[in-house]
Design a protein around this motif. Structure first.
Motif, mmCIF file in Angstrom:
data_model
loop_
_atom_site.group_PDB
_atom_site.id
_atom_site.type_symbol
_atom_site.label_atom_id
_atom_site.label_comp_id
_atom_site.label_asym_id
_atom_site.label_seq_id
_atom_site.Cartn_x
_atom_site.Cartn_y
_atom_site.Cartn_z
ATOM 1 N N ALA A 58 0.730 -1.154 0.055
ATOM 2 C CA ALA A 58 -0.031 0.053 -0.114
ATOM 3 C C ALA A 58 0.893 1.208 -0.110
ATOM 4 C CB ALA A 58 -1.013 -0.116 1.205
ATOM 5 N N LEU A 59 1.804 1.232 0.566
ATOM 6 C CA LEU A 59 2.686 2.469 1.021
ATOM 7 C C LEU A 59 3.596 2.658 -0.575
ATOM 8 C CD1 LEU A 59 4.125 4.783 2.553
ATOM 9 C CD2 LEU A 59 5.739 3.118 3.201
ATOM 10 N N ARG A 60 3.985 1.424 -1.152
ATOM 11 C CA ARG A 60 4.537 1.567 -2.493
ATOM 12 C C ARG A 60 3.776 2.113 -3.276
ATOM 13 N NH1 ARG A 60 6.049 -3.417 -2.272
ATOM 14 N NH2 ARG A 60 8.188 -2.799 -1.269
ATOM 15 N N ARG A 61 2.369 1.669 -3.459
ATOM 16 C CA ARG A 61 1.294 2.231 -4.512
ATOM 17 C C ARG A 61 1.135 3.773 -4.174
ATOM 18 N NH1 ARG A 61 -3.751 0.694 -5.880
ATOM 19 N NH2 ARG A 61 -2.951 -1.135 -7.026
ATOM 20 N N TYR A 62 1.003 4.156 -2.809
ATOM 21 C CA TYR A 62 0.643 5.345 -2.619
ATOM 22 C C TYR A 62 1.869 6.390 -2.998
ATOM 23 C CZ TYR A 62 -0.545 9.711 0.232
ATOM 24 O OH TYR A 62 -1.109 10.667 0.568
ATOM 25 N N ALA A 63 3.025 5.831 -2.510
ATOM 26 C CA ALA A 63 4.151 6.917 -2.942
ATOM 27 C C ALA A 63 4.511 6.932 -4.407
ATOM 28 C CB ALA A 63 5.543 5.891 -2.274
ATOM 29 N N ALA A 64 4.292 5.819 -5.096
ATOM 30 C CA ALA A 64 3.951 6.043 -6.661
ATOM 31 C C ALA A 64 3.008 6.833 -7.198
ATOM 32 C CB ALA A 64 4.191 4.790 -7.364
ATOM 33 N N ASP A 65 2.018 6.705 -6.837
ATOM 34 C CA ASP A 65 0.800 7.737 -7.059
ATOM 35 C C ASP A 65 0.951 8.972 -6.674
ATOM 36 O OD1 ASP A 65 -0.516 5.167 -7.870
ATOM 37 O OD2 ASP A 65 -2.127 5.507 -6.249
ATOM 38 N N ASP A 120 12.264 6.550 0.455
ATOM 39 C CA ASP A 120 13.429 7.459 0.204
ATOM 40 C C ASP A 120 13.185 7.546 -1.682
ATOM 41 O OD1 ASP A 120 14.225 7.992 2.418
ATOM 42 O OD2 ASP A 120 15.818 6.920 2.361
ATOM 43 N N THR A 121 13.030 6.416 -2.219
ATOM 44 C CA THR A 121 12.775 6.021 -3.508
ATOM 45 C C THR A 121 11.717 6.907 -4.299
ATOM 46 O OG1 THR A 121 13.399 3.618 -3.512
ATOM 47 C CG2 THR A 121 12.350 4.510 -5.610
ATOM 48 N N ALA A 122 10.623 7.033 -3.634
ATOM 49 C CA ALA A 122 9.837 8.254 -4.145
ATOM 50 C C ALA A 122 10.369 9.597 -3.671
ATOM 51 C CB ALA A 122 8.574 7.813 -3.465
#
Length: 188
Positions: A58-65, A120-122
């Motif tokens: 969820a965090l990965r998706r949120y950060a990308a969005d 950090d990536t986002a």
């Protein structure tokens, strides 16, 4: 033979993301997740793993969005400063919506390397575009040239966190708009 999945994984992940945004990791139960996602408990575990794995997804998706939305705003106008203003306006308008990025920082800080890596990536991706946009705004004469673009980018990112926390604490719409305006005024 395994039964095919009978739910939309993307919609289920979006629903989980909404629950985590509002309640954080610790405040979210498996029951809350299965109810919001519209799936059974076993489907949750079979498809997404445990709650921690689902939180990371969820965090990965949120950060990308969010990164994509910020970049889109930065690139939405011919003049760089107008793009920066669009990004600030978007954050002000959506400040009352819980931010999973800020929430994960408040809940875990930098104690969980897997979350730090996602954030950090986002952050690097967004700051790369933001810093370049600030440098362009300086070249166009719209942003003061006496500060380094990466310093200004840090100020803007920190202002966004403050706006989101202020909104969750009950700041009025007028106060949020004023904070956004002050962040923009500081660039001149």
């Amino acid at each position: 033979m395994a039964r095919p999945r009978e739910f939309d994984q993307d919609k289920a992940l979006s629903a989980a993301m909404a629950v985590f945004r509002e309640h954080g990791f610790e405040g979210t139960s498996a029951g809350m997740l299965v109810e919001a996602m519209g799936i059974g408990r076993q489907s949750l575990y079979n498809t997404f793993g445990d709650k921690w794995q689902l939180y990371q997804m969820a965090l990965r998706r949120y950060a990308a969005d969010e990164t994509g939305e910020h970049v889109a705003m930065l690139q939405s106008k011919p003049r760089a400063l107008d793009g920066i203003e669009s990004m600030v306006d978007r954050v002000v308008a959506n400040a009352r919506d819980a931010c999973l990025g800020v929430g994960s920082i408040c809940e875990f800080g930098r104690s969980r390397p897997e979350l730090v890596a996602i954030r950090d990536t986002a952050d690097r991706a967004m700051r790369t575009v933001l810093t370049a946009t600030i440098a362009r705004a300086q070249a166009e004469g719209d942003v003061a040239p006496d500060l380094a673009p990466d310093t200004i980018a840090s100020f803007i990112v920190m202002s966004f966190s403050g706006l989101r926390i202020a909104a969750r604490a009950g700041a009025s719409d007028e106060d949020l708009r004023m904070l956004g305006d002050l962040a923009l005024r500081a660039l001149r």
